[in-house]
Design a protein around this motif. Structure first.
Motif, PDB file in Angstrom:
ATOM      1  N   LYS A 246       8.817  -4.132   0.680  1.00 33.41           N
ATOM      2  CA  LYS A 246       8.131  -5.419   0.940  1.00 33.41           C
ATOM      3  C   LYS A 246       8.182  -6.499   0.050  1.00 33.41           C
ATOM      4  O   LYS A 246       7.893  -7.577   0.330  1.00 33.41           O
ATOM      5  CB  LYS A 246       6.489  -5.047   1.090  1.00 33.41           C
ATOM      6  CG  LYS A 246       5.885  -4.659  -0.206  1.00 33.41           C
ATOM      7  CD  LYS A 246       4.650  -4.342  -0.064  1.00 33.41           C
ATOM      8  CE  LYS A 246       3.671  -3.727  -1.225  1.00 33.41           C
ATOM      9  NZ  LYS A 246       2.417  -3.207  -0.869  1.00 33.41           N
ATOM     10  N   PRO A 253       4.090 -10.846  -0.614  1.00 33.82           N
ATOM     11  CA  PRO A 253       3.191 -10.904   0.574  1.00 33.82           C
ATOM     12  C   PRO A 253       1.807 -11.284   0.089  1.00 33.82           C
ATOM     13  O   PRO A 253       1.116 -10.479  -1.058  1.00 33.82           O
ATOM     14  CB  PRO A 253       3.225  -9.349   1.093  1.00 33.82           C
ATOM     15  CG  PRO A 253       4.524  -8.790   0.621  1.00 33.82           C
ATOM     16  CD  PRO A 253       4.944  -9.315  -0.697  1.00 33.82           C
ATOM     17  N   SER A 256      -0.898  -8.559  -1.739  1.00 34.16           N
ATOM     18  CA  SER A 256      -0.216  -7.231  -2.101  1.00 34.16           C
ATOM     19  C   SER A 256      -0.290  -7.207  -3.927  1.00 34.16           C
ATOM     20  O   SER A 256      -0.814  -8.153  -4.290  1.00 34.16           O
ATOM     21  CB  SER A 256       1.481  -7.371  -1.998  1.00 34.16           C
ATOM     22  OG  SER A 256       1.992  -8.510  -2.724  1.00 34.16           O
TER      23      SER A 256
END
Length: 347
Positions: A246, A253, A256
């Motif tokens: 990710k 993100p 996160s």
């Protein structure tokens, strides 16, 4: 789910352990309780916490909250016996806990009582020292760690004294077993030797960082753990989320871990994204989900008792649980070893 012995304690733990370090920060209480319910349903019986949790970041006002959230689950569900509960005693440098005091025979009963109160239990199954008083090469300190200033006599006296205090806790029934965290091979060997010579609980486990990107334990602790029956407990088997992919391309993100700690504790380097891409290429070649592959790999190493992973959200936990069904072929393991040779120590 597979279960493994925890050292010589007679305790059996699931090959995966539910980490709780986001409970109370990124993971709200209702979500945390749902994770505990789902983990139990999937066969996980091992839960890891610490008095300093939650993290990302550690704040004075939230210290102890993760234990409290576990405790409210215990009070609500009434299923204390469903879990092997592990927690940790903070030490020198953690300014939000006892003002950063080192671990001593005097801090142990105070810390144990605090954890018991927050967890709402009568006995801690695995009580761990979060890091050594003398310092540690973990958390990227390995690049400059210098043990030459250590006082061996002082270190061994500390071990003998604290094992005596731990023995008193075992005698009064507040802890069942003792474990280490962020320790070295030498340190672990000395804890074992001192316990044998002077008494006190034998170290049953050692919890250090270990993943496809961080394989230092292969070169020293693996041999010790196998020969001395010390269960290795990898934390960050997904490399703080890097192995999910990710963060590839420098992505951050929303919500996160990297949105709270941008460099992931020093794990973001120019070489790390290439190492992650190589791991993902292997997963694709063998038709595996990269998250599940990484978790299964960490859990199935021959010296590992249980791999600790955390999930911010229930959906992430559900995804990770598929690792229990992953089959690791010899060909896959060889391919992952080749990745390690090509991308050693990327952070």
């Amino acid at each position: 789910m597979r279960r493994n012995p925890l050292g010589r304690t007679g305790i059996e733990v699931s090959e995966f352990c539910l980490g709780t370090m986001t409970f109370g920060s990124q993971t709200p209480e209702d979500e945390a309780h749902a994770q505990m319910d789902r983990a139990l349903e999937a066969g996980i019986n091992f839960l890891d916490c610490a008095e300093m949790y939650p993290v990302n970041p550690v704040r004075a006002e939230t210290v102890g909250l993760s234990e409290e959230i576990v405790g409210t689950w215990v009070a609500r569900a009434g299923r204390r016996d469903a879990w092997v509960v592990a927690t940790k005693h903070s030490g020198e440098g953690m300014r939000h806990v006892r003002g950063g005091a080192p671990i001593t025979p005097d801090t142990i009963p105070v810390a144990v009582e605090g954890s018991l109160r927050r967890l709402k239990i009568d006995c801690i199954d695995l009580y761990q020292f979060h890091w050594p008083n003398r310092g540690s090469y973990h958390f990227r300190k390995n690049w400059r760690y210098d043990p030459s200033g250590q006082d061996r006599v002082e270190t061994l006296a500390h071990m003998e004294d604290t094992l005596g205090a731990l023995a008193r806790e075992v005698e009064r029934g507040t802890i069942r077993a003792f474990g280490l965290s962020n320790e070295t091979a030498w340190g672990t060997a000395q804890w074992l030797r001192v316990a044998e010579a002077a008494g006190g609980p034998r170290a049953a486990s050692i919890q250090n960082e270990y993943s496809l990107l961080a394989r230092m334990a292969d070169t020293d602790l693996a041999e010790l753990c196998v020969n001395e029956d010390v269960g290795f407990l990898p934390f960050s088997p997904l490399a703080a989320g890097l192995l999910t992919g990710k963060y590839q391309g420098g992505a951050i993100p929303p919500g996160s871990r990297r949105s709270h700690v941008e460099n992931l504790g020093g794990r973001i380097t120019p070489r790390v994204f290439g190492a992650v891409a190589a791991c993902h290429e292997v997963a694709g070649r063998f038709g595996l989900d990269p998250v599940q592959m990484a978790l299964a790999w960490a859990a199935r190493r021959p010296f590992v008792a249980s791999a600790i992973f955390g999930a911010t959200r229930l959906a992430q936990l559900e995804h990770a649980l598929g690792a229990a069904e992953v089959v690791l072929s010899d060909e896959l393991l060889a391919a992952l070893d080749e990745v390690h040779r090509a991308h050693p120590m990327p952070y």
